[in-house]
Design a protein around this motif. Structure first.
Motif, mmCIF file in Angstrom:
data_model
loop_
_atom_site.group_PDB
_atom_site.id
_atom_site.type_symbol
_atom_site.label_atom_id
_atom_site.label_comp_id
_atom_site.label_asym_id
_atom_site.label_seq_id
_atom_site.Cartn_x
_atom_site.Cartn_y
_atom_site.Cartn_z
ATOM 1 N N HIS A 1 -5.323 55.802 -18.517
ATOM 2 C CA HIS A 1 -5.584 54.365 -18.349
ATOM 3 C C HIS A 1 -7.076 54.098 -18.168
ATOM 4 O O HIS A 1 -7.597 53.104 -18.671
ATOM 5 C CB HIS A 1 -4.830 53.813 -17.137
ATOM 6 C CG HIS A 1 -3.414 53.449 -17.406
ATOM 7 N ND1 HIS A 1 -3.037 52.530 -18.354
ATOM 8 C CD2 HIS A 1 -2.262 53.876 -16.822
ATOM 9 C CE1 HIS A 1 -1.729 52.397 -18.353
ATOM 10 N NE2 HIS A 1 -1.228 53.217 -17.433
ATOM 11 N N PHE B 1 -8.831 54.941 -21.697
ATOM 12 C CA PHE B 1 -8.407 54.058 -22.787
ATOM 13 C C PHE B 1 -7.768 52.787 -22.203
ATOM 14 O O PHE B 1 -6.554 52.591 -22.291
ATOM 15 C CB PHE B 1 -7.406 54.781 -23.699
ATOM 16 C CG PHE B 1 -7.945 56.063 -24.270
ATOM 17 C CD1 PHE B 1 -8.839 56.046 -25.323
ATOM 18 C CD2 PHE B 1 -7.567 57.296 -23.746
ATOM 19 C CE1 PHE B 1 -9.347 57.226 -25.863
ATOM 20 C CE2 PHE B 1 -8.060 58.486 -24.275
ATOM 21 C CZ PHE B 1 -8.956 58.448 -25.323
ATOM 22 N N PRO B 2 -8.565 51.906 -21.611
ATOM 23 C CA PRO B 2 -8.004 50.732 -20.931
ATOM 24 C C PRO B 2 -7.268 49.757 -21.853
ATOM 25 O O PRO B 2 -6.456 48.969 -21.376
ATOM 26 C CB PRO B 2 -9.233 50.075 -20.295
ATOM 27 C CG PRO B 2 -10.399 50.581 -21.064
ATOM 28 C CD PRO B 2 -10.018 51.944 -21.554
ATOM 29 N N ASP B 3 -7.516 49.816 -23.146
ATOM 30 C CA ASP B 3 -6.859 48.890 -24.071
ATOM 31 C C ASP B 3 -5.518 49.413 -24.589
ATOM 32 O O ASP B 3 -4.804 48.689 -25.281
ATOM 33 C CB ASP B 3 -7.776 48.587 -25.262
ATOM 34 C CG ASP B 3 -9.028 47.843 -24.831
ATOM 35 O OD1 ASP B 3 -8.979 47.118 -23.813
ATOM 36 O OD2 ASP B 3 -10.061 47.983 -25.504
ATOM 37 N N TRP B 4 -5.191 50.662 -24.284
ATOM 38 C CA TRP B 4 -3.923 51.221 -24.755
ATOM 39 C C TRP B 4 -2.752 50.550 -24.050
ATOM 40 O O TRP B 4 -2.820 50.216 -22.866
ATOM 41 C CB TRP B 4 -3.857 52.710 -24.473
ATOM 42 C CG TRP B 4 -4.589 53.574 -25.453
ATOM 43 C CD1 TRP B 4 -5.427 53.179 -26.433
ATOM 44 C CD2 TRP B 4 -4.539 55.002 -25.518
ATOM 45 N NE1 TRP B 4 -5.915 54.274 -27.111
ATOM 46 C CE2 TRP B 4 -5.379 55.404 -26.565
ATOM 47 C CE3 TRP B 4 -3.878 55.976 -24.778
ATOM 48 C CZ2 TRP B 4 -5.556 56.738 -26.903
ATOM 49 C CZ3 TRP B 4 -4.057 57.308 -25.110
ATOM 50 C CH2 TRP B 4 -4.883 57.670 -26.174
ATOM 51 N N SER B 5 -1.656 50.395 -24.780
ATOM 52 C CA SER B 5 -0.422 49.871 -24.193
ATOM 53 C C SER B 5 0.176 50.929 -23.261
ATOM 54 O O SER B 5 -0.154 52.118 -23.339
ATOM 55 C CB SER B 5 0.591 49.540 -25.290
ATOM 56 O OG SER B 5 1.034 50.742 -25.907
ATOM 57 N N GLU B 6 1.064 50.486 -22.398
ATOM 58 C CA GLU B 6 1.757 51.423 -21.497
ATOM 59 C C GLU B 6 2.547 52.458 -22.297
ATOM 60 O O GLU B 6 2.592 53.637 -21.940
ATOM 61 C CB GLU B 6 2.684 50.647 -20.553
ATOM 62 C CG GLU B 6 3.258 51.483 -19.435
ATOM 63 C CD GLU B 6 2.224 51.946 -18.420
ATOM 64 O OE1 GLU B 6 2.524 52.919 -17.699
ATOM 65 O OE2 GLU B 6 1.125 51.363 -18.325
ATOM 66 N N LYS C 1 1.797 53.651 -25.274
ATOM 67 C CA LYS C 1 0.882 54.641 -25.844
ATOM 68 C C LYS C 1 0.402 55.613 -24.770
ATOM 69 O O LYS C 1 0.295 56.819 -25.009
ATOM 70 C CB LYS C 1 -0.303 53.940 -26.510
ATOM 71 C CG LYS C 1 -1.170 54.870 -27.322
ATOM 72 C CD LYS C 1 -2.171 54.106 -28.177
ATOM 73 C CE LYS C 1 -2.942 55.041 -29.081
ATOM 74 N NZ LYS C 1 -3.840 54.313 -29.975
#
Length: 78
Positions: free
Chosen positions: A47, A50-55, A57
């Protein structure tokens, strides 16, 4: 704070693992209501990275990194 579970009708008392990030001081604190496991730490660090990744992913890559680390290393070598 009380932990609520959105998927269970906001029932209190569910387990929680989450990270708070201080980007200025480059420090992260993982808060948890149960003992941490290796996959919890990997998950929270993903997290951060990669703060933009979905949960979904983050979950996928957490499982891959914890359960099949050799395969991930092969992906990076290619």
């Amino acid at each position: 704070m009380q932990v609520l579970d959105d998927l269970k009708g906001d029932m209190p008392g569910h387990e929680f693992v989450g990270i708070e990030i201080d980007f200025t001081n480059r420090v992260g604190v993982i808060y948890h209501t149960r003992p941490l496991q290796e996959d919890d730490i990997v998950h929270e660090l993903l997290h951060v990275r990669f703060p933009d990744w979905s949960e979904q992913k983050v979950d996928y890559w957490t499982n891959l990194l914890v359960d099949q680390p050799d395969n991930v290393l092969k992906l990076n070598a290619d």
